[in-house]
Design a protein around this motif. Sequence first.
Motif, short mmCIF file in Angstrom:
data_model
loop_
_atom_site.label_atom_id
_atom_site.label_comp_id
_atom_site.label_asym_id
_atom_site.label_seq_id
_atom_site.Cartn_x
_atom_site.Cartn_y
_atom_site.Cartn_z
N ALA A 76 51.85 -12.50 63.51
CA ALA A 76 51.63 -11.40 64.45
C ALA A 76 50.22 -10.85 64.32
CB ALA A 76 52.66 -10.30 64.22
N VAL A 77 49.70 -10.79 63.09
CA VAL A 77 48.30 -10.37 62.89
C VAL A 77 47.37 -11.38 63.54
CG1 VAL A 77 46.49 -9.94 61.19
CG2 VAL A 77 48.80 -9.07 60.78
N ARG A 78 47.61 -12.67 63.28
CA ARG A 78 46.75 -13.73 63.84
C ARG A 78 46.70 -13.65 65.37
NH1 ARG A 78 48.59 -17.74 59.84
NH2 ARG A 78 46.79 -18.02 58.48
N LEU A 79 47.84 -13.42 65.99
CA LEU A 79 47.90 -13.40 67.46
C LEU A 79 47.10 -12.26 68.06
CD1 LEU A 79 51.68 -14.20 68.04
CD2 LEU A 79 49.73 -15.67 68.57
N THR A 127 48.00 -1.80 63.61
CA THR A 127 49.36 -1.73 63.08
C THR A 127 50.38 -1.67 64.21
OG1 THR A 127 48.52 -0.56 61.14
CG2 THR A 127 50.89 -0.46 61.52
N GLN A 128 50.10 -0.90 65.25
CA GLN A 128 51.03 -0.80 66.37
C GLN A 128 51.17 -2.12 67.10
OE1 GLN A 128 52.97 2.09 67.16
NE2 GLN A 128 54.04 0.43 68.20
N VAL A 138 43.79 -11.70 58.79
CA VAL A 138 44.37 -12.63 57.82
C VAL A 138 43.25 -13.15 56.92
CG1 VAL A 138 45.63 -14.80 57.56
CG2 VAL A 138 46.18 -13.25 59.45
N THR A 139 43.53 -13.24 55.63
CA THR A 139 42.51 -13.71 54.68
C THR A 139 42.67 -15.16 54.32
OG1 THR A 139 43.84 -12.98 52.81
CG2 THR A 139 42.20 -11.44 53.63
#
Length: 76
Positions: free
Chosen positions: A25-28, A34-35, A74-75
């Motif tokens: 979800a972060v990658r997308l 956060t929301q 993302v790390t």
Amino acid sequence: MNGDRERDESGQFEAEHTDDEIIQAVRLNEPAGTQEVADELEIARQSADYRLRRLLDQGRVEKKMIGNSLAWEVTE
């Protein structure tokens, strides 16, 4: 809502989403607010924040301020 969810041995509700689903979800949405992560997974903002901070502690995501907003990347 929580009536159907399983609890772990410590009595905590088990997570609805895996860490990998949170990271996806972060990658997308990168850099993801956060929301945005919460909306992607259809969970409460507070739940997304908790999970993102756990992933931050594990070194799997990083956070940075963009203007007055916190963003996640993302790390890996």
